[in-house]
Design an enzyme around this catalytic site. Structure first.
Site, PDB file in Angstrom:
ATOM      1  N   GLY A  18      40.108  47.327  73.637  1.00 45.62           N
ATOM      2  CA  GLY A  18      39.531  46.844  74.885  1.00 45.62           C
ATOM      3  C   GLY A  18      39.880  47.714  76.075  1.00 45.62           C
ATOM      4  N   HIS A  32      43.896  45.220  74.314  1.00 47.06           N
ATOM      5  CA  HIS A  32      44.239  43.798  74.387  1.00 47.06           C
ATOM      6  C   HIS A  32      45.593  43.580  73.698  1.00 47.06           C
ATOM      7  CE1 HIS A  32      43.588  39.507  74.367  1.00 47.06           C
ATOM      8  NE2 HIS A  32      42.370  39.627  74.790  1.00 47.06           N
ATOM      9  N   TYR A  52      33.558  41.850  68.441  1.00 47.85           N
ATOM     10  CA  TYR A  52      33.399  42.168  69.872  1.00 47.85           C
ATOM     11  C   TYR A  52      32.262  41.313  70.439  1.00 47.85           C
ATOM     12  CZ  TYR A  52      35.207  45.319  73.425  1.00 47.85           C
ATOM     13  OH  TYR A  52      35.870  45.845  74.509  1.00 47.85           O
TER      14      TYR A  52
HETATM   15  O1  YXS Z   1      57.003  46.710  66.752  1.00 45.49           O
HETATM   16  P1  YXS Z   1      57.329  46.647  68.226  1.00 45.49           P
HETATM   17  O2  YXS Z   1      57.855  45.295  68.669  1.00 45.49           O
HETATM   18  O3  YXS Z   1      58.173  47.826  68.666  1.00 45.49           O
HETATM   19  O4  YXS Z   1      55.919  46.803  69.012  1.00 45.49           O
HETATM   20  C1  YXS Z   1      55.155  47.976  68.804  1.00 45.49           C
HETATM   21  C2  YXS Z   1      53.710  47.539  68.632  1.00 45.49           C
HETATM   22  O5  YXS Z   1      53.559  46.363  67.852  1.00 45.49           O
HETATM   23  C3  YXS Z   1      53.324  47.273  70.058  1.00 45.49           C
HETATM   24  N1  YXS Z   1      51.886  47.342  70.253  1.00 45.49           N
HETATM   25  C4  YXS Z   1      51.128  46.331  70.690  1.00 45.49           C
HETATM   26  N2  YXS Z   1      51.455  45.058  71.022  1.00 45.49           N
HETATM   27  C5  YXS Z   1      50.434  44.248  71.415  1.00 45.49           C
HETATM   28  N3  YXS Z   1      49.152  44.637  71.496  1.00 45.49           N
HETATM   29  C6  YXS Z   1      48.800  45.900  71.170  1.00 45.49           C
HETATM   30  N4  YXS Z   1      47.525  46.277  71.289  1.00 45.49           N
HETATM   31  C7  YXS Z   1      49.813  46.808  70.733  1.00 45.49           C
HETATM   32  N5  YXS Z   1      49.837  48.103  70.319  1.00 45.49           N
HETATM   33  C8  YXS Z   1      51.103  48.394  70.026  1.00 45.49           C
HETATM   34  O6  YXS Z   1      53.951  48.286  70.820  1.00 45.49           O
HETATM   35  C9  YXS Z   1      55.146  48.718  70.133  1.00 45.49           C
HETATM   36  C10 YXS Z   1      55.082  50.212  69.967  1.00 45.49           C
HETATM   37  O7  YXS Z   1      53.990  50.443  69.088  1.00 45.49           O
HETATM   38  P2  YXS Z   1      54.090  51.614  68.009  1.00 45.49           P
HETATM   39  O8  YXS Z   1      55.433  51.595  67.377  1.00 45.49           O
HETATM   40  O9  YXS Z   1      52.898  51.502  67.143  1.00 45.49           O
HETATM   41  O10 YXS Z   1      53.978  52.895  68.955  1.00 45.49           O
HETATM   42  P3  YXS Z   1      53.296  54.291  68.594  1.00 45.49           P
HETATM   43  O11 YXS Z   1      53.558  55.172  69.769  1.00 45.49           O
HETATM   44  O12 YXS Z   1      53.708  54.716  67.236  1.00 45.49           O
HETATM   45  O13 YXS Z   1      51.745  53.988  68.508  1.00 45.49           O
HETATM   46  C11 YXS Z   1      51.088  53.569  69.682  1.00 45.49           C
HETATM   47  C12 YXS Z   1      49.662  53.083  69.262  1.00 45.49           C
HETATM   48  C13 YXS Z   1      48.983  52.491  70.490  1.00 45.49           C
HETATM   49  C14 YXS Z   1      48.866  54.253  68.664  1.00 45.49           C
HETATM   50  C15 YXS Z   1      49.845  51.990  68.174  1.00 45.49           C
HETATM   51  O14 YXS Z   1      50.758  51.029  68.644  1.00 45.49           O
HETATM   52  C16 YXS Z   1      48.559  51.296  67.849  1.00 45.49           C
HETATM   53  O15 YXS Z   1      47.709  51.832  67.097  1.00 45.49           O
HETATM   54  N6  YXS Z   1      48.401  50.081  68.468  1.00 45.49           N
HETATM   55  C17 YXS Z   1      47.185  49.280  68.224  1.00 45.49           C
HETATM   56  C18 YXS Z   1      46.014  49.829  69.048  1.00 45.49           C
HETATM   57  C19 YXS Z   1      44.810  48.903  68.864  1.00 45.49           C
HETATM   58  O16 YXS Z   1      44.287  48.743  67.749  1.00 45.49           O
HETATM   59  N7  YXS Z   1      44.469  48.206  69.927  1.00 45.49           N
HETATM   60  C20 YXS Z   1      43.349  47.218  69.936  1.00 45.49           C
HETATM   61  C21 YXS Z   1      43.972  45.857  70.354  1.00 45.49           C
HETATM   62  S1  YXS Z   1      42.776  44.575  70.169  1.00 45.49           S
HETATM   63  C22 YXS Z   1      41.630  44.903  71.408  1.00 45.49           C
HETATM   64  O17 YXS Z   1      41.881  45.675  72.314  1.00 45.49           O
HETATM   65  C23 YXS Z   1      40.332  44.198  71.325  1.00 45.49           C
HETATM   66  C24 YXS Z   1      40.442  42.738  71.057  1.00 45.49           C
HETATM   67  S2  YXS Z   1      39.302  44.934  70.118  1.00 45.49           S
HETATM   68  O18 YXS Z   1      40.105  44.949  68.887  1.00 45.49           O
HETATM   69  O19 YXS Z   1      38.177  44.089  69.962  1.00 45.49           O
HETATM   70  O20 YXS Z   1      39.033  46.241  70.565  1.00 45.49           O
END
Ligand code: YXS
Length: 259
Positions: free
Chosen positions: A108, A64, A138
């Site tokens: 998600g 998400h 969730y």
């Molecule tokens: O700082 P900038 O502007 O360069 O942006 C960064 C991150 O903030 C952005 N980004 C996201 N933006 C919106 N939503 C996201 N889910 C998201 N994830 C990342 O993308 C730019 C690059 O991220 P960065 O620098 O961390 O890249 P990386 O290659 O070092 O790491 C990639 C990830 C995906 C491992 C890392 O970005 C990460 O851990 N992202 C969060 C993953 C996560 O927790 N997703 C759950 C989202 S909430 C959801 O799905 C549900 C509501 S729930 O939570 O209930 O499951």
């Protein structure tokens, strides 16, 4: 805004590619484009759908779009939330949908992949269910969708630890259908899709719907549903929910205090 889901049709199989760099965050526009692409990929012309990221993707999808999660006092995962719409759209699509996954899958996006009918992953791929890391309560249909594809203890490990789970363990618990070397991912998926495409689309459609309604057949009283929703409201109204979003924005680990 560029289209965030592109479609290529090969031998009555529609290949849908997520294209929202850098991490395929599941934004409302992306979900809208996914819905449009699925609307255009219907039987009898299309017999199977493959959902994928761009070749060589390190991140299949970061889940998400955190920036789209409501900040104050609103349920982050309501019925009309983009993620919920996408999951239901895949579950009700009239042809089998195969998720072809390489890289890492987060939040998600795990549920989105697991809502597909078959899952083929590359070695090295991981899945991380992250609500507990973000402070997100969730929702019931989401947790049911996880229970539908594997065992309770494995669902609890994924949800309670929020740690990336390797493809080998996802396969051991029956969550994914195939784990193959990255170089064989597309060929393996294409072979599965071709096998499906050679079958009766009418039979696929009715069996997919039978399996969906049977898997969702869980009685729940209105009072129980209202109680769970009240408990979820206490979470998304909590300081911990704010802390989870703040920590994401500040690129730090959250400190949850249970209030
Ligand atoms: O700082 P900038 O502007 O360069 O942006 C960064 C991150 O903030 C952005 N980004 C996201 N933006 C919106 N939503 C996201 N889910 C998201 N994830 C990342 O993308 C730019 C690059 O991220 P960065 O620098 O961390 O890249 P990386 O290659 O070092 O790491 C990639 C990830 C995906 C491992 C890392 O970005 C990460 O851990 N992202 C969060 C993953 C996560 O927790 N997703 C759950 C989202 S909430 C959801 O799905 C549900 C509501 S729930 O939570 O209930 O499951």
């Amino acid at each position: 805004m560029p289209v965030q889901v592109t479609t290529e049709v090969r031998d009555s199989v529609a290949w849908l590619t997520l294209s929202n760099p850098p991490v395929n965050a599941l934004t409302a526009p992306l979900i809208g484009d996914l819905t449009t692409a699925l609307d255009d990929a219907r039987p009898p012309a299309i017999r199977a759908v493959v959902l994928r990221a761009a070749p060589g993707a390190h991140v299949f999808s970061a889940g998400h779009d955190v920036h789209e999660l409501p900040r104050h006092g609103r349920d982050p995962l309501t019925y009309d939330d983009p993620l919920r719409l996408a999951v239901r759209r895949i579950e009700t699509h009239p042809t089998p949908v195969i998720a072809m996954v390489e890289g890492t899958v987060w939040g998600g996006a795990c549920e989105l992949v697991l809502s597909c009918d078959l899952v083929v992953v590359a070695e090295g791929c991981t899945f991380a269910l992250t609500p507990a890391r973000l402070g997100v309560p969730y929702n019931l249909s989401g947790t049911l969708n996880l229970l539908k594809v594997t065992e309770m203890h494995f669902v609890k490990e994924m949800l309670f630890t929020a740690q990336p789970i390797p493809a080998s363990r996802m396969a051991a618990y029956g969550v994914v259908n195939r784990v193959v070397p990255a170089g064989e991912l597309e060929a393996t998926t294409a072979e599965l899709a071709a096998d499906i495409a050679s079958g009766s689309p009418l039979v696929h459609q009715v069996m997919k719907e039978e399996l969906r309604v049977l898997a969702n057949a869980h009685p729940m009283t209105p009072e129980t549903h209202e109680r769970i929703q009240a408990e979820r409201r206490r979470v998304y109204d909590s300081e911990d929910y704010q802390e989870g979003l703040r920590a994401f924005d500040e690129k730090r680990r959250p400190v949850f205090r249970g209030r």
